[in-house]
Design a protein around this motif. Structure first.
Motif, PDB file in Angstrom:
ATOM      1  N   GLY A 190      -9.824  -1.168  -9.339  1.00  7.80           N
ATOM      2  CA  GLY A 190      -8.687  -1.054  -8.431  1.00  7.80           C
ATOM      3  C   GLY A 190      -7.399  -1.545  -9.062  1.00  7.80           C
ATOM      4  O   GLY A 190      -6.349  -0.903  -8.960  1.00  7.80           O
ATOM      5  N   MET A 216      -8.412  -4.195  -2.014  1.00  8.29           N
ATOM      6  CA  MET A 216      -7.891  -5.149  -2.989  1.00  8.29           C
ATOM      7  C   MET A 216      -6.704  -5.921  -2.431  1.00  8.29           C
ATOM      8  O   MET A 216      -6.630  -7.147  -2.536  1.00  8.29           O
ATOM      9  CB  MET A 216      -7.482  -4.414  -4.267  1.00  8.29           C
ATOM     10  CG  MET A 216      -6.987  -5.341  -5.372  1.00  8.29           C
ATOM     11  SD  MET A 216      -6.733  -4.470  -6.916  1.00  8.29           S
ATOM     12  CE  MET A 216      -5.511  -3.259  -6.418  1.00  8.29           C
ATOM     13  N   THR A 264       0.827  -1.197   0.000  1.00  6.48           N
ATOM     14  CA  THR A 264       0.000   0.000   0.000  1.00  6.48           C
ATOM     15  C   THR A 264       0.865   1.253   0.000  1.00  6.48           C
ATOM     16  O   THR A 264       0.618   2.202  -0.759  1.00  6.48           O
ATOM     17  CB  THR A 264      -0.934   0.000   1.226  1.00  6.48           C
ATOM     18  OG1 THR A 264      -1.729  -1.183   1.202  1.00  6.48           O
ATOM     19  CG2 THR A 264      -1.831   1.226   1.214  1.00  6.48           C
ATOM     20  N   ASP A 316     -15.157  -3.539  -8.462  1.00  6.27           N
ATOM     21  CA  ASP A 316     -14.238  -3.033  -7.438  1.00  6.27           C
ATOM     22  C   ASP A 316     -12.839  -3.589  -7.671  1.00  6.27           C
ATOM     23  O   ASP A 316     -11.828  -2.868  -7.562  1.00  6.27           O
ATOM     24  CB  ASP A 316     -14.754  -3.441  -6.057  1.00  6.27           C
ATOM     25  CG  ASP A 316     -14.080  -2.680  -4.927  1.00  6.27           C
ATOM     26  OD1 ASP A 316     -13.715  -1.501  -5.122  1.00  6.27           O
ATOM     27  OD2 ASP A 316     -13.923  -3.259  -3.831  1.00  6.27           O
ATOM     28  N   GLN A 375      -9.878   1.817  -1.721  1.00  7.19           N
ATOM     29  CA  GLN A 375     -10.036   0.727  -2.681  1.00  7.19           C
ATOM     30  C   GLN A 375      -8.768  -0.116  -2.750  1.00  7.19           C
ATOM     31  O   GLN A 375      -8.823  -1.349  -2.838  1.00  7.19           O
ATOM     32  CB  GLN A 375     -10.370   1.283  -4.064  1.00  7.19           C
ATOM     33  CG  GLN A 375     -10.697   0.216  -5.098  1.00  7.19           C
ATOM     34  CD  GLN A 375     -11.001   0.815  -6.457  1.00  7.19           C
ATOM     35  OE1 GLN A 375     -10.273   1.676  -6.942  1.00  7.19           O
ATOM     36  NE2 GLN A 375     -12.097   0.367  -7.066  1.00  7.19           N
ATOM     37  N   LEU A 376      -7.622   0.533  -2.686  1.00 10.63           N
ATOM     38  CA  LEU A 376      -6.343  -0.177  -2.713  1.00 10.63           C
ATOM     39  C   LEU A 376      -6.220  -1.121  -1.524  1.00 10.63           C
ATOM     40  O   LEU A 376      -5.823  -2.286  -1.683  1.00 10.63           O
ATOM     41  CB  LEU A 376      -5.196   0.836  -2.708  1.00 10.63           C
ATOM     42  CG  LEU A 376      -3.774   0.259  -2.710  1.00 10.63           C
ATOM     43  CD1 LEU A 376      -3.486  -0.435  -4.036  1.00 10.63           C
ATOM     44  CD2 LEU A 376      -2.754   1.364  -2.460  1.00 10.63           C
ATOM     45  N   CYS A 434     -12.255  -7.215  -1.821  1.00 11.60           N
ATOM     46  CA  CYS A 434     -12.955  -6.583  -2.941  1.00 11.60           C
ATOM     47  C   CYS A 434     -14.453  -6.828  -2.814  1.00 11.60           C
ATOM     48  O   CYS A 434     -14.894  -7.918  -2.453  1.00 11.60           O
ATOM     49  CB  CYS A 434     -12.463  -7.153  -4.268  1.00 11.60           C
ATOM     50  SG  CYS A 434     -10.742  -6.759  -4.667  1.00 11.60           S
ATOM     51  N   PRO A 487      -3.925   5.673  -7.006  1.00 14.31           N
ATOM     52  CA  PRO A 487      -5.046   4.820  -6.595  1.00 14.31           C
ATOM     53  C   PRO A 487      -5.880   5.475  -5.490  1.00 14.31           C
ATOM     54  O   PRO A 487      -5.403   6.347  -4.760  1.00 14.31           O
ATOM     55  CB  PRO A 487      -4.348   3.566  -6.075  1.00 14.31           C
ATOM     56  CG  PRO A 487      -3.029   4.071  -5.566  1.00 14.31           C
ATOM     57  CD  PRO A 487      -2.633   5.185  -6.502  1.00 14.31           C
ATOM     58  N   ASP A 488      -7.110   5.017  -5.399  1.00 13.31           N
ATOM     59  CA  ASP A 488      -7.955   5.396  -4.274  1.00 13.31           C
ATOM     60  C   ASP A 488      -7.484   4.599  -3.059  1.00 13.31           C
ATOM     61  O   ASP A 488      -7.476   3.367  -3.093  1.00 13.31           O
ATOM     62  CB  ASP A 488      -9.413   5.071  -4.574  1.00 13.31           C
ATOM     63  CG  ASP A 488     -10.306   5.313  -3.374  1.00 13.31           C
ATOM     64  OD1 ASP A 488     -10.580   4.341  -2.646  1.00 13.31           O
ATOM     65  OD2 ASP A 488     -10.698   6.474  -3.161  1.00 13.31           O
ATOM     66  N   THR A 521      -5.774   0.797 -11.679  1.00 11.22           N
ATOM     67  CA  THR A 521      -5.043   1.967 -11.189  1.00 11.22           C
ATOM     68  C   THR A 521      -3.603   1.646 -10.808  1.00 11.22           C
ATOM     69  O   THR A 521      -2.749   2.537 -10.815  1.00 11.22           O
ATOM     70  CB  THR A 521      -5.747   2.588  -9.970  1.00 11.22           C
ATOM     71  OG1 THR A 521      -5.747   1.651  -8.884  1.00 11.22           O
ATOM     72  CG2 THR A 521      -7.164   2.997 -10.311  1.00 11.22           C
TER      73      THR A 521
END
Length: 298
Positions: free
Chosen positions: A173, A159, A140, A169, A155-156, A164, A151-152, A176
């Protein structure tokens, strides 16, 4: 003639989509495992390792829960490893060489620890011996600080931690962060192919499989204290710019397996076998010559 996909029915009834490349009498077997459960398919393994079909019968397949294989649970390392051995038996080989990168490398190591008697040697790339060794936190951080992607954050985390919500989604993800898998732009020009383009063709997503691999399986995966049990020769490789399983992960594997050789490909990201295909093929072929395979003809 191009190899045709076949359906292999495992002992529990699960149907696995498989192909045997270079299927000619007298050739030894190589089992080539794709990565990224729930995202990748046999097409990745075929692109990376299909050239070895000049010397081997190369078995590529969609693992359980992936591609055109059945979505029949359980999605566990124990089950996936057992599936590999059933495929070996289906191919009619007592011994084989096994090759896999990323999550395919996890399963290559797990197979070696469970079915070592059926191996001439293993080839493990861009992988790790324990998921928390690099972990969702480090991934991350890397994704959020790399200027190539935006990335968001929430959401990252979903994932990379195996949470997810649905297919959309997962795929939005993944899209990105996909650029992170290749080497940085300044170095990527030196690569022989765009690995990302090859991998994108193999994507056939199933978010439930991704969640199982990134959550349940990842939380239990740790073979660090058992690597010394692997006695067959091991070729370990990694791209210098691998963001998700960085170089120290492969260095650890090579250090703990007493019969290993480590190669670092300096202009590669997470897909070293594709990004530097010519040196990779050369190095692996030299390694294979040392395995003493009775059927192998150099």
């Amino acid at each position: 003639m191009e190899a045709q996909p076949q359906t292999v029915h495992l002992s529990d009834g699960c149907a696995i989509r498989a192909k045997l490349l270079g299927d000619e009498p007298g050739k030894p077997l190589m089992i080539a495992h794709h990565g990224a459960p729930g995202l990748s398919t046999h097409l990745e393994a075929e692109a990376a390792y299909g050239d070895f079909a000049d010397k081997f019968r190369v078995l590529v397949f969609d693992m359980r829960g992936c591609g055109d294989s059945d979505k029949q649970r359980p999605y566990t390392h124990a089950q996936w490893t057992h599936d590999i051995d059933e495929l070996r038996q289906w191919a009619g080989a007592e011994k084989c060489v096994m090759i896999g990168a990323s999550h395919g490398g996890f399963l290559t190591l797990e197979y070696a620890l469970t079915y070592q008697q059926h191996l001439y040697g293993i080839i493990v790339g861009d992988s790790a011996a324990q998921v928390s060794h690099w972990g969702a936190i480090n991934m991350t951080k890397a994704a959020l600080t790399d200027p190539r992607v935006k990335p968001d954050p929430e959401q990252l985390v979903r994932m990379l931690s195996g949470n997810c919500r649905d297919q959309d989604d997962l795929m939005t993800g993944f899209a990105t962060i996909a650029p992170l898998y290749a080497a940085p732009d300044a170095i990527k020009d030196l690569a022989e192919i765009d690995a990302g383009a090859v991998i994108s063709k193999s994507i056939k997503p199933f978010y439930e499989t991704v969640n199982a691999a990134m959550n349940d399986c990842a939380s239990r995966y740790d073979v660090r204290d058992r690597l010394h049990e692997i006695k067959v020769p091991a070729f370990v490789f990694v791209g210098r710019h691998d963001w998700i399983t960085p170089v120290p992960c492969s260095e650890f594997i090579a250090e703990k397996i007493p019969t290993s050789k480590l190669v670092i490909y300096q202009t590669s990201g997470h897909f070293a076998a594709l990004e530097q295909k010519t040196p990779f093929q050369r190095d692996v072929r030299e390694f294979i010559k040392t395995l003493g395979i009775p059927e192998f003809k150099a």
